[in-house]
Write a protein that holds these residues in place. Sequence first.
Motif, mmCIF file in Angstrom:
data_model
loop_
_atom_site.group_PDB
_atom_site.id
_atom_site.type_symbol
_atom_site.label_atom_id
_atom_site.label_comp_id
_atom_site.label_asym_id
_atom_site.label_seq_id
_atom_site.Cartn_x
_atom_site.Cartn_y
_atom_site.Cartn_z
ATOM 1 N N ASP A 126 53.098 35.232 30.607
ATOM 2 C CA ASP A 126 53.513 36.475 31.283
ATOM 3 C C ASP A 126 52.459 36.985 32.263
ATOM 4 N N PHE A 127 51.292 36.325 32.340
ATOM 5 C CA PHE A 127 50.248 36.635 33.323
ATOM 6 C C PHE A 127 49.736 38.080 33.244
ATOM 7 N N LYS A 128 49.870 38.703 32.065
ATOM 8 C CA LYS A 128 49.408 40.095 31.965
ATOM 9 C C LYS A 128 47.913 40.226 32.222
ATOM 10 N N ASP A 129 47.147 39.198 31.765
ATOM 11 C CA ASP A 129 45.696 39.239 31.986
ATOM 12 C C ASP A 129 45.351 39.167 33.476
ATOM 13 N N VAL A 130 46.135 38.363 34.187
ATOM 14 C CA VAL A 130 45.871 38.251 35.630
ATOM 15 C C VAL A 130 46.269 39.545 36.339
ATOM 16 N N ALA A 131 47.419 40.085 35.940
ATOM 17 C CA ALA A 131 47.900 41.328 36.562
ATOM 18 C C ALA A 131 46.869 42.442 36.387
ATOM 19 N N LYS A 132 46.200 42.451 35.238
ATOM 20 C CA LYS A 132 45.184 43.464 34.955
ATOM 21 C C LYS A 132 44.021 43.337 35.959
ATOM 22 N N GLN A 133 43.661 42.113 36.239
ATOM 23 C CA GLN A 133 42.570 41.885 37.196
ATOM 24 C C GLN A 133 42.993 42.235 38.633
ATOM 25 N N VAL A 134 44.270 41.932 38.965
ATOM 26 C CA VAL A 134 44.775 42.334 40.288
ATOM 27 C C VAL A 134 44.662 43.851 40.430
ATOM 28 N N ALA A 135 45.098 44.565 39.398
ATOM 29 C CA ALA A 135 45.060 46.034 39.426
ATOM 30 C C ALA A 135 43.621 46.531 39.502
ATOM 31 N N ALA A 136 42.731 45.870 38.778
ATOM 32 C CA ALA A 136 41.330 46.307 38.743
ATOM 33 C C ALA A 136 40.692 46.199 40.128
ATOM 34 N N ARG A 137 41.113 45.214 40.894
ATOM 35 C CA ARG A 137 40.524 45.027 42.215
ATOM 36 C C ARG A 137 41.377 45.643 43.332
ATOM 37 N N HIS A 138 42.424 46.387 42.977
ATOM 38 C CA HIS A 138 43.359 46.910 43.980
ATOM 39 C C HIS A 138 42.626 47.654 45.112
ATOM 40 N N VAL A 139 41.765 48.594 44.748
ATOM 41 C CA VAL A 139 41.101 49.416 45.775
ATOM 42 C C VAL A 139 40.236 48.537 46.679
ATOM 43 N N ALA A 140 39.512 47.611 46.073
ATOM 44 C CA ALA A 140 38.652 46.721 46.857
ATOM 45 C C ALA A 140 39.478 45.814 47.765
ATOM 46 N N SER A 141 40.618 45.343 47.242
ATOM 47 C CA SER A 141 41.476 44.462 48.048
ATOM 48 C C SER A 141 42.034 45.199 49.265
ATOM 49 N N ILE A 142 42.450 46.442 49.054
ATOM 50 C CA ILE A 142 43.019 47.228 50.157
ATOM 51 C C ILE A 142 41.942 47.517 51.197
ATOM 52 N N GLN A 143 40.745 47.808 50.721
ATOM 53 C CA GLN A 143 39.642 48.075 51.638
ATOM 54 C C GLN A 143 39.312 46.817 52.450
ATOM 55 N N MET A 144 39.346 45.666 51.792
ATOM 56 C CA MET A 144 39.115 44.396 52.498
ATOM 57 C C MET A 144 40.168 44.198 53.588
ATOM 58 N N LEU A 145 41.433 44.478 53.257
ATOM 59 C CA LEU A 145 42.513 44.318 54.243
ATOM 60 C C LEU A 145 42.308 45.272 55.425
#
Lengths: 494, 494
Positions: free
Chosen positions: B25-44
């Motif tokens: 179910d990739f819940k562990d990966v989804a958690k990491q995506v969420a954890a880096r959300h702000v950084a990812s948006i800033q990178m974009l």
Amino acid sequence: MKIRLTIIVLATTLITAGAAQAADDFKDVAKQVAARHVASIQMLQEWIALPSIAAENLNSKEGVEYMAQLAKDAGFQSVTIIETEGKPGVFATFDAKAKKTVGLYFMYDVKHFEPAEWTTPPLEARIVDKEGFGKVMVGRGAVNQKGPQAAFLAAMRAIRDAGRKMPVNLVMVAEGEEEIGSPHIGQIVHRPDVEAALAKCVGVFMPSASQDPEGVVTVSLGAKGVVELQLISSGETWGRGPGKDIHSSLKAMVDSPAWHLVKALDTLVSEDGNTITIDNYPKPRPLSDEVRAMIAESARRRNEASVMKQLKVQHWIDDMAWAQANERLVSQPTVNIQGIVGGYTGPGGMTILPHRVEAKIDLRLVPDMTKDGAVAALKSHLAAHGFGDIEVNVTGGYDPTSTPASSRLIQAQVSVLKKAGIDPVMWPMNAGSYPGYVFTNEPLKLAAGHFGLGNGGGAHAPDEYYVIESTNPKVEGFDGAAMSFVRYLYELAK
Amino acid sequence: MKIRLTIIVLATTLITAGAAQAADDFKDVAKQVAARHVASIQMLQEWIALPSIAAENLNSKEGVEYMAQLAKDAGFQSVTIIETEGKPGVFATFDAKAKKTVGLYFMYDVKHFEPAEWTTPPLEARIVDKEGFGKVMVGRGAVNQKGPQAAFLAAMRAIRDAGRKMPVNLVMVAEGEEEIGSPHIGQIVHRPDVEAALAKCVGVFMPSASQDPEGVVTVSLGAKGVVELQLISSGETWGRGPGKDIHSSLKAMVDSPAWHLVKALDTLVSEDGNTITIDNYPKPRPLSDEVRAMIAESARRRNEASVMKQLKVQHWIDDMAWAQANERLVSQPTVNIQGIVGGYTGPGGMTILPHRVEAKIDLRLVPDMTKDGAVAALKSHLAAHGFGDIEVNVTGGYDPTSTPASSRLIQAQVSVLKKAGIDPVMWPMNAGSYPGYVFTNEPLKLAAGHFGLGNGGGAHAPDEYYVIESTNPKVEGFDGAAMSFVRYLYELAK
């Protein structure tokens, strides 16, 4: 409108009669022209500094007032500014209690200009040396038409300053919309008081600078008419194709207003682009032997190679000989694409299917044709061929104009020119256009033309100039131009 | 190039098989995506602040270095900048010691923009509320293609941050000339080391935002090819007509390059502008029943009225029904006028006979056609019809591309979508174009496509956006898009 072209033989006969009466050498008038030379040039520079441009709504009020003041200064006794639905005009009269009355057609507007393209500022009217000519004035309007008009006004003053009586009465109409196709000139010319004054005239002429660098003068007996119009194909009016620019891949399922315009344009002319194929379009009349002879003589006297070089043309239509090409120039109506624009027009490409494309067309009209008739034929043709949706937006134009070679206006020109040692080239019809129709058509049916010695160039282009002090023995400068007007008025008085 | 379109029934069969194996179910990966959300948006946002525009020679060096750094940051072990005769590209590999290798096609360039047309500054990448979507990022490149690519890079990081092993090896090629027609992509892809790495891939995909506002995803099996070219008629090359713009009255004796172009264009398509009449032009293959069924299903699921409204189109070609029009869109090559320009193009008219007129054309190519073949046919046709002088200036383009529905690359897409509750619309061939041919043609003959949940719009237009936080239950935001890439990579690993 009928055109009657009289043979050169007749002209020559009349000239001889005129020459017999001439004894006046006008030295007294020439002295006055010379005395006012500096003031006249300064006046012309000041006039050029005030450009009136109808297309830009620039200085029409200031320009018409300036024109009226120039007329007053030159001696016109009655000067009236005439409002129109467009830009105002001037109506001025000078009553010399003379037997003959002469009409004048002036324009106070000038063509748009781009100062960056000029070598000297176009409103400063600087006097510069020009190879092969001498001192010339460079400025917008220098030759088209302020310079020659200023020389005419100088001629009027000089006649007065010499203590002479003006040999003819004068009626002037001036407009401020010549450069946009004179859309309201009828509102000036056909005002009852103006029309009544003009009706007494032997003809109407516009001062011009008619000498080429060899001193040759062409006397023109008329001009083609013109219609300027846009053909606009759009999804909105067609009801097919898009109502806005869409992605070009959609061409596979959406009709194209650009192709629609190409297909419509294709029906207007023959495969070589040279013969009009609009249904029921008026056909030009055949050339008479007299006109053909006139053209042959003109062709003989003009240098084909130098014209080709100047136009950067290697072949005339159908590889015609020079005289034949000139016959075509005089006699054939045209449908020309001035410009075409639509969709993406920048560098490279852009993948769109444009919703609107426009062709800018001009139609040149020959005798027996009218502006309204040509437009009606075009519209009927488009409708009959499935292009009734294409918008025909007429932006300007007027009928052809012609004046008989036998008219007093023309004969007096020939006479003055011959006395100056110039054997004029008689030209049956200018391919370019001017609104002479307003004088030559009903109800006035006057002779109309251009006249004036002198030289200039660059009308509508950068570095427009007018020769002020000529070092070319075959070309007159400003004062010589003024004297040509003096002689013309006296000749017209006969 | 051959195109094989496999039936939907086959696709469905394979999906069922895939679904049976899925337990993660990739819940562990989804958690990491969420954890880096702000950084990812800033990178974009930082990426959007650095626009590379090949047509303007803007920031290609900076852009390729930035792209290379992003690849390194995301975990690519080997990252190489590859020079071409145009703008440089990036070749990056990630060796996960996995059985399967997946290719990625990225672009770091963006389309030209006019800041004045935008409601927020196009390089500031502001987050704003958008009706029906939620919080979106507005900026040039937001959806085309930085946003989806950033979401893919976030997916890579999240897999690593979750302590997982990457399920596939990755090979990335990134170019900086996509928006000018990828003229040098072959110099990147066919470099021996790059080609060797790509040859191991199950296929190549470009991250995209494929959900429409209803959440529907279209899986495309290829794209038409395209040629962009200019047809230029000039007096210089024709040897007829003028070598510069001359007065329009001379049309009576001088040929017109503008009419010459109109006559040449006229020969290229039928009277309605819709059927190509170029001699010996390749004909499209007939649609198979399978493809027709695919199109019919797609047409059924898409709203004709809303498409018509959006395009401002009242009728399709020949008043075709919606499904028929879509068949035409998929199957027909096109000859489109993107733009046409020559002579006077400003307001009103100007009495010139122009010496040069240009039509900007794009040709869309269907399977069995090639860019070179289409250009050769066009040139032969023009020569045969008396228009050999008209310059054909090809500015860009490439061959069509297609990928079988049965390929693992496509089947994995269908599988991931079905698991997300999305029944994809299978689309045989995009009418628009992308350089997939470089992967699908010889020698690589790989599957190629686009994939990614999420939504965006306004590519090539003002206010381009990409959904960051969705309030639309049918559309994924940035994190959901990243998770779609995680699921796709795991699906491709099978």
